[in-house]
Write a protein that holds these residues in place. Structure first.
Motif, PDB file in Angstrom:
ATOM      1  N   ALA A 174       0.773   2.525  15.099  1.00  0.00           N
ATOM      2  CA  ALA A 174       0.000   1.533  15.971  1.00  0.00           C
ATOM      3  C   ALA A 174      -0.895   0.531  15.092  1.00  0.00           C
ATOM      4  O   ALA A 174      -0.846  -0.716  15.371  1.00  0.00           O
ATOM      5  N   ALA A 175      -1.267   1.046  13.864  1.00  0.00           N
ATOM      6  CA  ALA A 175      -2.153   0.128  12.963  1.00  0.00           C
ATOM      7  C   ALA A 175      -1.079  -0.790  11.980  1.00  0.00           C
ATOM      8  O   ALA A 175      -1.792  -1.420  11.085  1.00  0.00           O
ATOM      9  N   GLY A 176       0.281  -0.643  12.065  1.00  0.00           N
ATOM     10  CA  GLY A 176       1.215  -1.371  11.210  1.00  0.00           C
ATOM     11  C   GLY A 176       1.648  -0.645   9.914  1.00  0.00           C
ATOM     12  O   GLY A 176       2.038  -1.291   9.022  1.00  0.00           O
ATOM     13  N   PHE A 177       1.337   0.596   9.782  1.00  0.00           N
ATOM     14  CA  PHE A 177       1.675   1.451   8.627  1.00  0.00           C
ATOM     15  C   PHE A 177       3.216   1.822   8.950  1.00  0.00           C
ATOM     16  O   PHE A 177       3.824   2.000  10.153  1.00  0.00           O
ATOM     17  N   ASP A 178       4.102   2.244   7.911  1.00  0.00           N
ATOM     18  CA  ASP A 178       5.328   2.431   8.031  1.00  0.00           C
ATOM     19  C   ASP A 178       5.105   3.891   7.801  1.00  0.00           C
ATOM     20  O   ASP A 178       4.487   4.587   6.802  1.00  0.00           O
TER      21      ASP A 178
ATOM     22  N   MET B 194       2.997   1.864   3.290  1.00  0.00           N
ATOM     23  CA  MET B 194       3.608   2.935   3.688  1.00  0.00           C
ATOM     24  C   MET B 194       2.794   4.224   3.755  1.00  0.00           C
ATOM     25  O   MET B 194       2.040   4.434   2.595  1.00  0.00           O
ATOM     26  N   VAL B 195       3.283   5.340   4.445  1.00  0.00           N
ATOM     27  CA  VAL B 195       2.548   6.504   4.339  1.00  0.00           C
ATOM     28  C   VAL B 195       3.768   7.643   4.289  1.00  0.00           C
ATOM     29  O   VAL B 195       4.473   7.647   4.779  1.00  0.00           O
ATOM     30  N   VAL B 196       3.628   8.245   2.990  1.00  0.00           N
ATOM     31  CA  VAL B 196       4.865   9.221   3.020  1.00  0.00           C
ATOM     32  C   VAL B 196       3.936  10.810   2.746  1.00  0.00           C
ATOM     33  O   VAL B 196       3.387  10.923   1.709  1.00  0.00           O
ATOM     34  N   PRO B 197       4.156  11.527   3.658  1.00  0.00           N
ATOM     35  CA  PRO B 197       3.449  12.842   3.869  1.00  0.00           C
ATOM     36  C   PRO B 197       4.129  13.733   2.424  1.00  0.00           C
ATOM     37  O   PRO B 197       5.420  13.556   2.245  1.00  0.00           O
TER      38      PRO B 197
ATOM     39  N   VAL C 120      -2.922  -3.665   9.885  1.00  0.00           N
ATOM     40  CA  VAL C 120      -2.465  -3.820   8.611  1.00  0.00           C
ATOM     41  C   VAL C 120      -2.268  -5.312   8.202  1.00  0.00           C
ATOM     42  O   VAL C 120      -1.558  -6.106   9.161  1.00  0.00           O
ATOM     43  N   ALA C 121      -3.063  -5.794   7.403  1.00  0.00           N
ATOM     44  CA  ALA C 121      -2.870  -7.490   7.088  1.00  0.00           C
ATOM     45  C   ALA C 121      -1.611  -7.931   7.228  1.00  0.00           C
ATOM     46  O   ALA C 121      -0.742  -7.163   6.831  1.00  0.00           O
ATOM     47  N   PRO C 122      -1.233  -8.941   7.844  1.00  0.00           N
ATOM     48  CA  PRO C 122      -0.021  -9.643   8.013  1.00  0.00           C
ATOM     49  C   PRO C 122       0.915  -9.708   6.606  1.00  0.00           C
ATOM     50  O   PRO C 122       2.121  -9.486   6.843  1.00  0.00           O
ATOM     51  N   HIS C 123       0.217 -10.159   5.688  1.00  0.00           N
ATOM     52  CA  HIS C 123       1.081 -10.283   4.520  1.00  0.00           C
ATOM     53  C   HIS C 123       1.428  -8.815   3.547  1.00  0.00           C
ATOM     54  O   HIS C 123       1.837  -8.815   2.444  1.00  0.00           O
ATOM     55  N   VAL C 124       0.816  -7.802   4.074  1.00  0.00           N
ATOM     56  CA  VAL C 124       0.695  -6.379   3.438  1.00  0.00           C
ATOM     57  C   VAL C 124       1.935  -5.548   4.075  1.00  0.00           C
ATOM     58  O   VAL C 124       1.934  -5.462   5.222  1.00  0.00           O
TER      59      VAL C 124
ATOM     60  N   VAL D 167       0.877  -1.240  -0.008  1.00  0.00           N
ATOM     61  CA  VAL D 167      -0.057   0.022  -0.008  1.00  0.00           C
ATOM     62  C   VAL D 167       0.811   1.171   0.142  1.00  0.00           C
ATOM     63  O   VAL D 167       1.901   1.252   0.973  1.00  0.00           O
ATOM     64  N   PHE D 168       0.378   2.097  -0.772  1.00  0.00           N
ATOM     65  CA  PHE D 168       1.344   3.490  -0.832  1.00  0.00           C
ATOM     66  C   PHE D 168       0.385   4.692  -0.906  1.00  0.00           C
ATOM     67  O   PHE D 168      -0.536   4.944  -1.675  1.00  0.00           O
ATOM     68  N   ILE D 169       0.533   5.235   0.386  1.00  0.00           N
ATOM     69  CA  ILE D 169      -0.391   6.618   0.564  1.00  0.00           C
ATOM     70  C   ILE D 169       0.729   7.567   0.414  1.00  0.00           C
ATOM     71  O   ILE D 169       1.610   7.852   1.436  1.00  0.00           O
TER      72      ILE D 169
END
Ligand code: SF4
Lengths: 488, 204
Positions: A418-422, A395-398, A388-392, A358-360
């Motif tokens: 906390a939700a598992g995003f980078d 990343m969040v890039v401001p 975040v699903a274990p296989h996913v 996932v790319f945000i």
């Protein structure tokens, strides 16, 4: 009786569009071949498309005409971690050279520059508006096609190539021929879960990636008026994917509220003067458009792309189309090829597509509102103990240092983490994968960026474009997901 | 762009046909962020051995052609990829004129964007110039205004050139140069706009 000169006869004329008005206000001279020399109010530059332009100036011994009308950022190939270590620590040698060259060039020319790790630095199309450099009625260019973003302010903005970058640096003008006027009317209230990104994808899906070719698009209608500046920027950003040169939204109170107090926005008496001018910048009621398209947005559902062109759009509740369902043989062939590349089967519900990444981020969707929307979904998930699903890998890039700081002030980073995003540092990142952030061959990505071309996010990578909230929902579920399930 | 009016320089003979742009500047030199500094890659494989030693026989390595400003070449010079690095490399090396019987199209256009003069002469004329350039005196004169090449022994050859291109070359006008001819209009525009839109002057 004294005579007076007769009032000169004016033939009846139709009014002007917003594009006509901005164009007319910037024509310096007519050049040969139907071109005009157009004055450029703001020139944004970055490390990738400027070096040869500066080199060209040096060879010809030409100065930068208006360094004060130029702003430089480092965004396209900066790493999204460890930026504080500085440019000299950038591992990729070519990227490092380009970043160092930019720094040297702008210093020599006296151009304002936000270097990597400066809190004001970030993606060029996020930084310009954020700093108040982007203003209504301006002409704005940059060596990046998504310069159309700035049209959200009622500015005429488009991308240019390196030889034109050099031309603008040297002359503060560009040779251009005028485009045609297309108005896209977006009327109605946006349903819950449907965002500016969905609007933009729906427009591209409707008119096609070449539908805007030769035109400048003005977005009008109640749905556009209701959008925030962030939303309007997303809409105008994707205009280029519809083939149009630029997108425009007339400035209104939403624009003025956004502009007020920005570092480079006019202050005091100058603000009043500017405001009076900006309020005249809209299409006249009797202006004639070469073409008009109207879309009722009340019926829209969240959109997602299934193929390798931004026009390959389907509602999230829809199915991957059968290539045979297209009219033209060319489209049938490219759809078949797209399905093969994307690893999808005709007729499968798009929401069955399992994702790996996932790319945000990107200049399309990396502003504070985008991050809030994604964080809201992450927070919802956390409430029910999900992450975040274990296989996913997500990343969040401001979009800029300032967006990052604001998100951290609001605690969004903690929710994401906390939700598992980078949680990363700002830059273009996986929008074009020039830095280390990229997809591996075969990886499927829910992405908030703007291009799903083959290999755009890494060789063999499969991109599905969607809104930030949709991308966050996909991260949690591990597959393409209707974000409305999270809202009920 | 520097104007090209007249050149009196050592002309080096390079009697090879179909010299492509990859020979003029091999691809490992294209990663640069600069337009200048490309001289080091000019004719790299012709000029240097695999281990980087200069090939003593290659014309541009020979002392009598040191500082050459013109090249006399075989047919179809500059074919292959459209890289603008080819004229950039020649110019950076100090070569501002190439004489041949024919040039590849894109290369020919690129020359005019960069102030490098490509001169087309007939086969026997190129041959005669080549022979003279191999002798003791190499100084050849190329006069763009008069459209002539004068050989070291004083023989004059006339060449044709498109009048618009000639004008731009003589005046150093590339696209930017042309726009800069409207510099007055740009000045006027800026003055007018500073009055009507004063807030833009401080918009930074
Ligand atoms: S985020 Fe992508 S589209 Fe936007 S400026 Fe960067 S590379 Fe260009």
């Amino acid at each position: 009786m004294p005579t007076r000169p007769a009032a000169s006869y004016m033939p009846p004329m139709s009014g002007k569009t917003l594009y006509d008005k901005i164009w007319d206000a910037h024509v310096v001279a007519e050049a040969e071949g139907g071109e005009s020399i157009l004055y450029i109010d703001l020139h944004l530059i970055h490390e990738v498309t400027s070096p040869q332009a500066f080199a060209g100036l040096k060879v010809a011994n030409r100065p930068v005409r208006r360094p004060d009308r130029t702003l430089a950022v480092a965004d396209h190939n900066v790493p999204t971690e460890g930026q504080a270590k500085g440019v000299d620590a950038v591992a990729d040698e070519e990227a490092r050279t380009q970043l160092q060259t930019l720094e040297r060039n702008v210093k020599a020319a006296g151009i304002e520059f936000f270097p990597m790790a400066d809190i004001r630095n970030g993606i060029v199309h996020v930084v310009g508006p954020e700093q108040g450099r982007t203003q209504p009625g301006m002409t704005i260019v940059c060596g990046d096609s998504h310069t159309s973003t700035h049209g959200a302010f009622g500015a005429l903005a488009h991308g240019i190539g390196t030889s034109e970058v050099e031309h603008v640096l040297a002359t503060q003008t560009l040779r251009q021929s005028k485009g045609k006027n297309l108005r896209v009317n977006l009327d109605g209230d946006l349903p819950a879960g449907v965002t500016a990104k969905d609007l933009a994808l729906a427009v591209i899906g409707r008119i096609g990636t070449a539908g805007g070719t030769g035109y400048v698009i003005e977005y009008a209608g109640s749905a556009v008026r209701a959008l925030s500046m962030e939303g309007r920027m997303t809409l105008c950003n994707l205009t280029i994917e519809a083939g149009a040169r630029a997108g425009l939204v007339a400035a209104d109170q939403t624009t003025f509220d956004y502009m007020m107090g920005r570092p480079a926005a006019p202050k005091g008496g100058a603000w009043e003067l500017a405001l009076a001018d900006w309020k005249t910048l809209h299409s006249d009621p009797d202006a004639v458009f070469d073409h008009e398209v109207t879309i009722d947005v009340a019926a829209l559902v969240p959109q997602v792309t299934w193929g390798t062109s931004p026009e390959d759009v389907v509602g999230v509740d829809g199915r991957v189309p059968d290539p045979d369902s297209f009219d033209s043989p060319g489209k049938r062939a490219s759809a078949a090829q797209a399905l093969a590349y994307m690893g999808l089967t005709a007729g499968q519900p798009i929401s069955e597509a399992r994702i790996d990444r996932v790319f945000i981020g990107s200049c399309t969707n990396s502003r504070i509102e985008d991050l809030r929307a994604a964080a809201a979904i992450a927070a919802k998930a956390l409430e029910s103990g999900r992450r975040v699903a274990p296989h996913v890998k997500a990343m969040v890039v401001p979009g800029s240092g300032l967006v990052k700081a604001q998100a951290e002030d609001e605690g969004l980073d903690e929710i994401f983490i906390a939700a598992g995003f980078d949680w990363r540092e700002p830059g273009c990142s996986m929008c074009l994968a020039m830095n280390p952030d990229r997809l591996e061959p075969g990886e499927r990505c829910a992405s908030t960026s703007n291009r799903n071309f083959e290999g755009r996010q890494g060789r063999g990578g499969r991109s599905h474009l969607m809104s930030p909230a949709m991308a966050a929902a996909a991260a949690i579920e591990g597959r393409i997901t209707d974000v409305r399930e999270f809202l009920s | 762009m520097k104007p090209f009016t007249r050149l009196d320089a050592v002309a080096a003979p390079l009697p090879l046909a179909n010299i492509d742009t990859d020979q003029i500047i091999p691809k490992q030199f294209l990663k640069t962020v600069e337009r200048d500094g490309l001289a080091k890659g000019l004719f790299y494989d012709l000029r240097f051995e695999g281990d980087g030693r200069a090939k003593p026989d290659f014309v541009l390595n020979r002392p009598e052609y040191k500082g050459a400003g013109a090249l006399i070449c075989g047919d179809n010079f500059g074919c292959g990829s459209s890289r603008e690095h080819a004229p950039w490399a020649l110019m950076d090396f100090g070569i501002t004129c190439v004489i041949s019987t024919s040039f590849a199209d894109i290369f020919y256009n690129n020359c005019f964007q960069n102030g490098l003069l490509p001169v087309v002469l007939k086969a026997d004329e190129v041959q005669a110039l080549m022979e003279e350039a191999k002798g003791g005196n190499h100084v050849t004169s190329i006069d763009l205004e008069a459209q002539t090449v004068v050989s070291p022994s004083g023989k004059t050859y006339r060449f044709d050139i498109d009048p618009t291109r000639k004008h731009k070359m003589l005046n150093g006008l590339d696209a930017i140069g042309e726009t800069l001819q409207a510099a007055k209009a740009i000045d006027v525009y800026e003055t007018r706009r500073a009055l009507s839109h004063p807030w833009l002057e401080d918009a930074h």
